[in-house]
Scaffold this motif. Structure first.
Motif, mmCIF file in Angstrom:
data_model
loop_
_atom_site.group_PDB
_atom_site.id
_atom_site.type_symbol
_atom_site.label_atom_id
_atom_site.label_comp_id
_atom_site.label_asym_id
_atom_site.label_seq_id
_atom_site.Cartn_x
_atom_site.Cartn_y
_atom_site.Cartn_z
ATOM 1 N N GLU A 42 0.482 7.305 22.695
ATOM 2 C CA GLU A 42 0.089 6.090 21.990
ATOM 3 C C GLU A 42 -0.384 4.999 22.940
ATOM 4 O O GLU A 42 -1.046 4.049 22.527
ATOM 5 C CB GLU A 42 1.257 5.566 21.144
ATOM 6 N N SER A 43 -0.036 5.146 24.212
ATOM 7 C CA SER A 43 -0.414 4.123 25.200
ATOM 8 C C SER A 43 -1.853 4.282 25.684
ATOM 9 O O SER A 43 -2.366 3.426 26.396
ATOM 10 C CB SER A 43 0.538 4.179 26.404
ATOM 11 N N HIS A 75 -10.130 6.238 25.404
ATOM 12 C CA HIS A 75 -9.473 7.471 25.856
ATOM 13 C C HIS A 75 -9.180 8.382 24.666
ATOM 14 O O HIS A 75 -9.483 9.586 24.686
ATOM 15 C CB HIS A 75 -8.177 7.107 26.585
ATOM 16 N N LYS A 76 -8.611 7.806 23.615
ATOM 17 C CA LYS A 76 -8.291 8.592 22.424
ATOM 18 C C LYS A 76 -9.556 9.181 21.803
ATOM 19 O O LYS A 76 -9.585 10.361 21.408
ATOM 20 C CB LYS A 76 -7.560 7.723 21.400
ATOM 21 N N THR A 120 -12.495 5.276 32.384
ATOM 22 C CA THR A 120 -11.544 5.954 31.492
ATOM 23 C C THR A 120 -11.332 7.408 31.921
ATOM 24 O O THR A 120 -10.200 7.904 31.942
ATOM 25 C CB THR A 120 -12.059 5.912 30.044
ATOM 26 N N LEU A 121 -12.400 8.092 32.286
ATOM 27 C CA LEU A 121 -12.290 9.487 32.711
ATOM 28 C C LEU A 121 -11.451 9.616 33.977
ATOM 29 O O LEU A 121 -10.641 10.539 34.106
ATOM 30 C CB LEU A 121 -13.683 10.077 32.940
ATOM 31 N N GLU A 146 -7.589 11.184 34.317
ATOM 32 C CA GLU A 146 -7.391 11.826 35.617
ATOM 33 C C GLU A 146 -8.380 12.983 35.851
ATOM 34 O O GLU A 146 -8.029 14.040 36.368
ATOM 35 C CB GLU A 146 -5.953 12.327 35.760
ATOM 36 N N LEU A 147 -9.608 12.754 35.434
ATOM 37 C CA LEU A 147 -10.690 13.691 35.729
ATOM 38 C C LEU A 147 -11.504 13.133 36.893
ATOM 39 O O LEU A 147 -11.680 11.910 36.994
ATOM 40 C CB LEU A 147 -11.598 13.880 34.513
ATOM 41 N N PHE A 148 -11.983 14.002 37.744
ATOM 42 C CA PHE A 148 -12.746 13.531 38.901
ATOM 43 C C PHE A 148 -14.026 14.352 39.034
ATOM 44 O O PHE A 148 -14.016 15.580 38.845
ATOM 45 C CB PHE A 148 -11.913 13.627 40.171
#
Length: 529
Positions: free
Chosen positions: A419-420, A425-426, A471-472, A477-479
């Motif tokens: 929920e955070s 992101h959602k 956001t990614l 945590e995508l790089f």
């Protein structure tokens, strides 16, 4: 030591006499005739003409006169005298010191009796160059909490006299040295703002001695009960040790979370404080800076600033104390945070990699209600301390906050983390999940932030490529690939001329290689009939 008839002998060292059981003036009048006599002899022109008489010398003839005589515990003038006392009228010892020693200043005379004669603790201290008064206030739990208030030197002199200043304890600075078992108010010449522990442990022999305490703890910690006991043992044995932010959440009533908060308050007394989220966001932190346990009930942290400050407090080593009307000073910080909230999903923003929270959902208490449960738990405190003493020592070296992330992982914590997430992101995860569900034969999907923008958010002017990139990276945590490569965005075409050159993000398809039968079963499960 001189002994006067009808008077009591007084030693030089005051013995504590409780002012609540006897009026200080009455006590002085009854027991301190000798003390009064000695004080009067220090007044200019006053001298002794026997063990029970005084004279006021204005000429040689006065040296032998018995102007004032002690009779039946009172001072009585027998002739015209330099004291200006009415002949034959009895004066009490307190009246005499008030009039002649303290120049008719009642409160100065009273403070002398209370502090010097009756042995009461002086409520004033001097730290550095500032004076403070310890003021005791009783809270709703019946706990007396000392507060230090800045006090003007001139006010102290007005109330107690200049000589009183020499009796005030002096300290170099403030310090906090938490210790629940071997406490000291003075630490290397500094004033310890940590309060002494108010309970004594008793020998633990049977769980019946702590049945209500265990009932609540087992209810709240459930499958993590052993961790809960270790948490409490660390609070008691090692008050300097950092611990995770403990959070009990539930939208339901009668869950026991408020009872736990109240019990911790009763257990650790003046070293706890109850605050609200606004206090965390405030620039003034004097209400909690020297507390060992900071509790926040019915909380929701709206601002990012308050959320970040909350997390920082859980691992902070030093704090700059900022109180109104007091100069700032730095002190070690040992605060542990306990939160009780009715907001199960959004009591605070908790990022996915965050490891400083221990979140538990508190279920409703079952069975017959015990409306005196807090009173019963408080009566069990001495035995519960004995129980903690009987437990093996907790390994403090396993993690900087005692417990590792795997131990603290709960469904409630994961729900809060979900929920955070930011709204973007959602949205991205929903759209990627939908794409992956419909492309199970594809092992991974590649895209840049611009590809995401063009495919999913082309009509949204408030969602930029840079916002998507942030956001990614930060939230998901995508790089991106480290080197420029040619790729097909979302594998939309197998034609080489459709490939782009760039540094795409790579997202693994969680549904890759799921068998067709499993897909059919998922579809069946989703059907309403």
């Amino acid at each position: 030591m001189m002994i006067l008839k009808n008077g009591a002998a007084m030693s030089n060292k005051p013995v504590f006499i409780d002012c609540n059981t006897i009026n200080p003036v009455d006590y002085f009048n009854k027991n301190c005739i000798q003390e009064c006599y000695d004080l009067l002899l220090k007044v200019k022109n006053v001298s002794s003409t026997g063990i029970d008489s005084l004279t006021y010398v204005t000429n040689k003839e006065d040296n032998s006169k018995r102007m004032v005589v002690i009779e039946n515990g009172h001072f009585v003038a027998k002739m015209k005298n330099g004291f200006n006392l009415t002949i034959s009228q009895p004066y009490t010892p307190f009246q005499m010191i008030q009039k002649f020693k303290y120049k008719d200043q009642f409160y100065m005379a009273l403070s002398y009796v209370v502090y010097d004669i009756m042995g009461h603790e002086n409520n004033y201290i001097r730290v550095g160059t500032k004076f403070y008064k310890r003021i005791s206030k009783q809270d709703r739990f019946g706990i007396y909490r000392d507060e230090l208030k800045v006090w003007d030197r001139s006010t102290i002199v007005d109330d107690h006299g200049r000589d009183f200043l020499s009796q005030i304890e002096k300290f170099d600075d403030f310090v906090i040295e938490p210790n629940n078992k071997e406490y000291s108010r003075i630490v290397n010449g500094n004033y310890n703002t940590y309060s002494s522990f108010s309970h004594e442990p008793k020998e633990f022999t049977d769980e019946k001695q702590i049945q209500w305490t265990l009932k609540v703890l087992k209810h709240l910690f459930d499958d993590q009960y052993n961790l809960g006991i270790q948490y409490l043992k660390v609070l008691y044995d090692h008050p300097k040790q950092s611990l995770p932010i403990l959070v009990f959440i539930s939208t339901e009533r009668q869950t026991g979370k408020s009872t736990f908060i109240d019990w911790v308050t009763m257990l650790f007394g003046s070293n706890t404080v109850m605050i609200n989220p606004e206090n965390i966001g405030s620039q003034f932190n004097g209400s909690y800076a020297d507390k060992n346990i900071i509790m926040i009930e019915e909380s929701h942290f709206d601002s990012k600033q308050a959320t970040e400050k909350l997390k920082n407090l859980s691992t902070q080593k030093n704090i700059l104390v900022n109180s109104k009307h007091t100069q700032e000073y730095s002190t070690p910080f040992y605060g542990k945070i306990i939160i009780a909230s009715n907001n199960e999903d959004k009591f605070s923003k908790v990022d996915s990699p965050e490891i400083r929270y221990w979140v538990r959902k508190a279920p409703t208490l079952q069975g017959k209600a015990n409306h005196n449960i807090l009173k019963d738990m408080v009566s069990e405190i001495p035995y519960f301390l004995g129980f903690l003493n009987s437990m093996p020592d907790v390994d403090l070296l396993k993690s900087r906050m005692v417990f590792d992330a795997v131990e603290l992982k709960t469904d409630a914590l994961e729900k809060v983390k979900l929920e955070s997430r930011s709204e973007l992101h959602k949205e991205i995860e929903i759209k990627l999940d939908d794409w992956c569900t419909n492309n199970r034969e594809t092992e991974k999907v590649m895209f840049t932030a611009l590809d995401i923008k063009q495919k999913f958010f082309d009509k949204y002017s408030n969602i930029s490529s840079s916002y998507i990139t942030k956001t990614l990276k930060s939230d998901m945590e995508l790089f991106p690939e480290s080197k420029t490569t040619r790729y097909l965005p979302f594998q939309e075409s197998s034609s080489l001329d459709k490939k782009k050159a760039g540094k795409p993000f790579v997202y693994k398809n969680p549904y890759f290689k799921i068998e067709f039968e499993e897909i059919e079963q998922e579809i069946e499960d989703d059907l309403p009939f």
